[in-house]
Scaffold this active site. Sequence first.
Site, short mmCIF file in Angstrom:
data_model
loop_
_atom_site.label_atom_id
_atom_site.label_comp_id
_atom_site.label_asym_id
_atom_site.label_seq_id
_atom_site.Cartn_x
_atom_site.Cartn_y
_atom_site.Cartn_z
N GLY A 46 0.84 -1.19 0.00
CA GLY A 46 0.00 0.00 0.00
C GLY A 46 0.87 1.24 0.00
N GLN A 51 2.80 9.95 1.81
CA GLN A 51 4.12 9.32 1.73
C GLN A 51 4.94 9.82 0.53
OE1 GLN A 51 2.46 5.12 2.34
NE2 GLN A 51 4.48 4.98 3.28
N CYS A 97 6.67 -0.52 6.71
CA CYS A 97 6.17 0.70 6.07
C CYS A 97 7.23 1.21 5.11
CB CYS A 97 5.87 1.74 7.14
SG CYS A 97 5.29 3.31 6.47
N LEU A 98 6.83 1.60 3.91
CA LEU A 98 7.81 2.09 2.94
C LEU A 98 8.50 3.36 3.44
CD1 LEU A 98 5.86 1.51 -0.41
CD2 LEU A 98 7.68 0.10 0.58
N HIS A 139 -3.71 0.66 8.02
CA HIS A 139 -2.37 1.27 8.01
C HIS A 139 -2.36 2.51 7.11
CE1 HIS A 139 2.21 0.75 7.80
NE2 HIS A 139 1.97 1.62 6.85
N GLU A 140 -2.97 2.40 5.93
CA GLU A 140 -2.94 3.52 4.98
C GLU A 140 -3.84 4.67 5.44
OE1 GLU A 140 -0.59 3.44 2.96
OE2 GLU A 140 -0.20 1.30 3.13
N HIS A 143 -2.05 6.77 7.79
CA HIS A 143 -1.15 7.73 7.13
C HIS A 143 -1.88 9.03 6.79
CE1 HIS A 143 2.74 5.88 6.51
NE2 HIS A 143 2.23 4.79 5.97
ZN ZN Z 1 3.18 2.98 5.80
#
Ligand code: ZN
Length: 184
Positions: A46, A51, A97-98, A139-140, A143
């Site tokens: 995701g 991000q 997480c990226l 999770h997204e 963000h």
């Molecule tokens: Zn993340």
Amino acid sequence: MAIRRILYADDPRLRQKAKPVKRFGPELKALADDMLETMRAANGLGLAAPQIGILQQLFVAHLPKDEADPQSGKDFVLVNPQIVQASPERVEGVEGCLSIPTWYGRVARAEWVVVKAQNVHGKPVRIKAHGLLARVFQHEIDHLNGVLFVDHIRRPEDVWQELPKEASEKQPAAQVAAAVEQLA
Ligand SMILES: [Zn+2]
């Protein structure tokens, strides 16, 4: 389509609340396509707009094809998403997480969620997600509210670092470690 640069955990933009998307059109579609491409290139499940430094309420998600999971193998683009229902039961699972490369943590999330959103053309959608997809959606959506997975961690044993065999310049581990320590 283009691959956008992903921000790391110490970037203040990851801590801001994203604004609702009001304009639907070719620009939004191009942004969503870039986000899907960026997520794929980074091997993520995701990616939320903040991000890549865009403080707008949208995220993309994609689970790798798994015959046992009918939610897998599809691209999701959710605009202005809201969790309208969540299972009372929570399940623990490991997340990365990226924006926090090399770090992983155990986070409890609702087992299923119903998310109301719009698609990239502005059409209302309602999706019930369970298991891994529900985890990714939660999770997204975090963000979009300036929340990172490490914020949910209460015990030091629930967060750890796994360094890749070859340290890459894309993953400034020491910097990220310092940022995560501040966050935790
Ligand atoms: Zn993340």
